[in-house]
Design an enzyme around this catalytic site. Structure first.
Site, PDB file in Angstrom:
ATOM      1  N   ARG A 189      37.856  47.984  34.257  1.00 27.20           N
ATOM      2  CA  ARG A 189      38.477  46.997  33.818  1.00 27.20           C
ATOM      3  C   ARG A 189      38.353  47.003  31.941  1.00 27.20           C
ATOM      4  O   ARG A 189      38.808  46.571  31.026  1.00 27.20           O
ATOM      5  CB  ARG A 189      38.206  45.845  34.511  1.00 27.20           C
ATOM      6  CG  ARG A 189      38.986  45.775  35.550  1.00 27.20           C
ATOM      7  CD  ARG A 189      38.064  45.261  36.898  1.00 27.20           C
ATOM      8  NE  ARG A 189      38.096  43.669  36.438  1.00 27.20           N
ATOM      9  CZ  ARG A 189      37.525  42.631  36.607  1.00 27.20           C
ATOM     10  NH1 ARG A 189      36.490  43.394  37.442  1.00 27.20           N
ATOM     11  NH2 ARG A 189      37.713  41.715  36.548  1.00 27.20           N
ATOM     12  N   ARG A 235      34.431  39.362  45.240  1.00 29.15           N
ATOM     13  CA  ARG A 235      36.483  39.959  44.771  1.00 29.15           C
ATOM     14  C   ARG A 235      35.679  41.689  44.749  1.00 29.15           C
ATOM     15  O   ARG A 235      34.988  41.939  44.362  1.00 29.15           O
ATOM     16  CB  ARG A 235      37.015  39.598  43.463  1.00 29.15           C
ATOM     17  CG  ARG A 235      37.213  38.419  43.089  1.00 29.15           C
ATOM     18  CD  ARG A 235      37.630  38.198  41.472  1.00 29.15           C
ATOM     19  NE  ARG A 235      37.987  39.278  41.142  1.00 29.15           N
ATOM     20  CZ  ARG A 235      38.609  39.162  39.865  1.00 29.15           C
ATOM     21  NH1 ARG A 235      38.959  37.837  38.971  1.00 29.15           N
ATOM     22  NH2 ARG A 235      38.935  40.209  38.874  1.00 29.15           N
ATOM     23  N   ARG A 241      48.867  41.761  28.658  1.00 34.55           N
ATOM     24  CA  ARG A 241      47.444  42.392  29.141  1.00 34.55           C
ATOM     25  C   ARG A 241      47.964  43.608  27.979  1.00 34.55           C
ATOM     26  O   ARG A 241      47.715  44.405  27.781  1.00 34.55           O
ATOM     27  CB  ARG A 241      47.672  42.514  30.321  1.00 34.55           C
ATOM     28  CG  ARG A 241      45.858  41.944  31.169  1.00 34.55           C
ATOM     29  CD  ARG A 241      45.429  42.333  32.516  1.00 34.55           C
ATOM     30  NE  ARG A 241      44.541  42.162  32.413  1.00 34.55           N
ATOM     31  CZ  ARG A 241      44.253  41.447  33.399  1.00 34.55           C
ATOM     32  NH1 ARG A 241      44.715  40.588  33.332  1.00 34.55           N
ATOM     33  NH2 ARG A 241      42.826  41.010  33.809  1.00 34.55           N
ATOM     34  N   LYS A 285      37.386  33.303  30.792  1.00 36.10           N
ATOM     35  CA  LYS A 285      39.040  32.071  30.584  1.00 36.10           C
ATOM     36  C   LYS A 285      39.565  31.921  31.558  1.00 36.10           C
ATOM     37  O   LYS A 285      40.451  30.859  31.409  1.00 36.10           O
ATOM     38  CB  LYS A 285      39.956  33.656  29.524  1.00 36.10           C
ATOM     39  CG  LYS A 285      40.700  35.197  30.830  1.00 36.10           C
ATOM     40  CD  LYS A 285      41.498  35.746  30.052  1.00 36.10           C
ATOM     41  CE  LYS A 285      40.834  36.972  30.386  1.00 36.10           C
ATOM     42  NZ  LYS A 285      41.175  37.057  31.843  1.00 36.10           N
ATOM     43  N   ARG A 289      28.937  37.557  39.703  1.00 33.21           N
ATOM     44  CA  ARG A 289      30.318  36.703  39.706  1.00 33.21           C
ATOM     45  C   ARG A 289      30.478  37.366  41.065  1.00 33.21           C
ATOM     46  O   ARG A 289      31.095  37.319  42.002  1.00 33.21           O
ATOM     47  CB  ARG A 289      31.179  37.444  39.218  1.00 33.21           C
ATOM     48  CG  ARG A 289      32.911  36.299  39.773  1.00 33.21           C
ATOM     49  CD  ARG A 289      33.901  36.119  38.941  1.00 33.21           C
ATOM     50  NE  ARG A 289      34.882  37.382  38.320  1.00 33.21           N
ATOM     51  CZ  ARG A 289      35.648  37.529  37.688  1.00 33.21           C
ATOM     52  NH1 ARG A 289      36.284  37.155  36.594  1.00 33.21           N
ATOM     53  NH2 ARG A 289      35.775  38.673  37.171  1.00 33.21           N
TER      54      ARG A 289
HETATM   55  P1  AMP Z   1      42.687  39.035  36.276  1.00 37.46           P
HETATM   56  O1  AMP Z   1      41.664  38.521  37.572  1.00 37.46           O
HETATM   57  O2  AMP Z   1      43.141  38.523  35.237  1.00 37.46           O
HETATM   58  O3  AMP Z   1      41.161  39.788  36.243  1.00 37.46           O
HETATM   59  O4  AMP Z   1      42.843  40.492  37.033  1.00 37.46           O
HETATM   60  C1  AMP Z   1      42.279  40.943  38.221  1.00 37.46           C
HETATM   61  C2  AMP Z   1      43.045  42.467  38.432  1.00 37.46           C
HETATM   62  O5  AMP Z   1      44.651  42.312  38.556  1.00 37.46           O
HETATM   63  C3  AMP Z   1      43.681  43.773  36.697  1.00 37.46           C
HETATM   64  O6  AMP Z   1      42.111  44.183  37.340  1.00 37.46           O
HETATM   65  C4  AMP Z   1      44.334  44.286  37.212  1.00 37.46           C
HETATM   66  O7  AMP Z   1      45.071  45.047  37.393  1.00 37.46           O
HETATM   67  C5  AMP Z   1      45.890  43.255  38.022  1.00 37.46           C
HETATM   68  N1  AMP Z   1      46.396  42.168  36.888  1.00 37.46           N
HETATM   69  C6  AMP Z   1      46.524  40.995  36.253  1.00 37.46           C
HETATM   70  N2  AMP Z   1      46.795  40.621  35.675  1.00 37.46           N
HETATM   71  C7  AMP Z   1      47.848  42.066  35.030  1.00 37.46           C
HETATM   72  C8  AMP Z   1      48.331  42.124  34.587  1.00 37.46           C
HETATM   73  N3  AMP Z   1      49.171  40.897  33.430  1.00 37.46           N
HETATM   74  N4  AMP Z   1      49.115  43.630  33.639  1.00 37.46           N
HETATM   75  C9  AMP Z   1      48.047  44.094  34.110  1.00 37.46           C
HETATM   76  N5  AMP Z   1      47.576  43.652  35.387  1.00 37.46           N
HETATM   77  C10 AMP Z   1      47.306  42.392  35.796  1.00 37.46           C
END
Ligand code: AMP
Length: 188
Positions: A145, A134, A89, A14, A128
């Site tokens: 996750r 990361r 989320r 996404k 990735r």
């Molecule tokens: P992402 O880059 O969207 O995969 O986010 C990486 C990490 O950031 C996630 O595994 C969460 O620990 C945290 N995170 C990002 N967006 C949110 C959200 N809306 N609510 C809670 N944790 C978030």
């Protein structure tokens, strides 16, 4: 004016599709993951608080995220609408998004749900990790996750389906193929 949510498991693509969609439509894409990583990199209080959750593959607590969402949705760059990548989320975050948009006489217009089988996700995430380094792209935190996604985020699929704004995208194939499906379904 369009407010679009991108929904799907970790590694569903996404982020990539959100960037393509943002470029094509001129609607700004906001990623809470990027904002949190940026804050963590700068060592701000928000970033310090978020980092330990992120490294473990856990969701950052709602009260932290809701404060961030208030700032994002009130910002000038979101005035023409926003592509929400990585939020909401949880159901609590979805309700906060509704409240914050309603305050501005706006609403969630479409929710794009990127559907990908688990084995394919694991294959992508391993690639990735090598490419981007990361700290949360290792098999253990990926598994966590995915658990967080299943338990806390997946209920949003039905939440938005019931509202009649869920658009399901089969997110397997090449990046251009998936982008074409998104374009066909978003209708802009
Ligand atoms: P992402 O880059 O969207 O995969 O986010 C990486 C990490 O950031 C996630 O595994 C969460 O620990 C945290 N995170 C990002 N967006 C949110 C959200 N809306 N609510 C809670 N944790 C978030």
């Amino acid at each position: 004016m369009m407010n679009i949510i991108l929904l799907g498991p970790p590694g569903c693509g996404k982020g990539t599709q959100g960037e393509i969609l943002a470029e094509r439509t001129g609607i700004v894409r906001v990623s809470t993951g990027d904002l949190l990583r940026d804050a963590a990199g700068k060592g701000t209080p928000l970033g310090k608080k978020a980092k330990s959750y992120m490294d473990q593959g856990l969701l950052v607590p709602d009260e932290v995220i809701v404060g961030l969402l208030r700032e994002v949705l009130a910002s000038a760059r979101a005035a023409k609408g926003v592509i929400m990548d990585g939020f909401p989320r949880t159901v609590a975050q979805a309700e906060a998004v509704d409240t914050l948009l309603t305050e501005r006489q706006r609403r969630v217009d479409q929710v794009l749900f990127f559907d990908v089988p688990d084995e394919e996700l694991l294959r992508r995430i391993t690639g990735r990790a090598a490419a981007e380094g990361r700290s949360d792209d290792n098999p253990e935190s990926f598994r966590q996750r995915l658990v967080a996604y299943r338990q806390q985020t997946q209920p949003l699929v039905d939440f938005y389906r019931r509202r009649g704004i869920l658009v399901e995208i089969e997110a397997v194939g090449s990046i251009p193929e998936i982008a074409a499906r998104v374009q066909a379904r978003v209708g802009m």
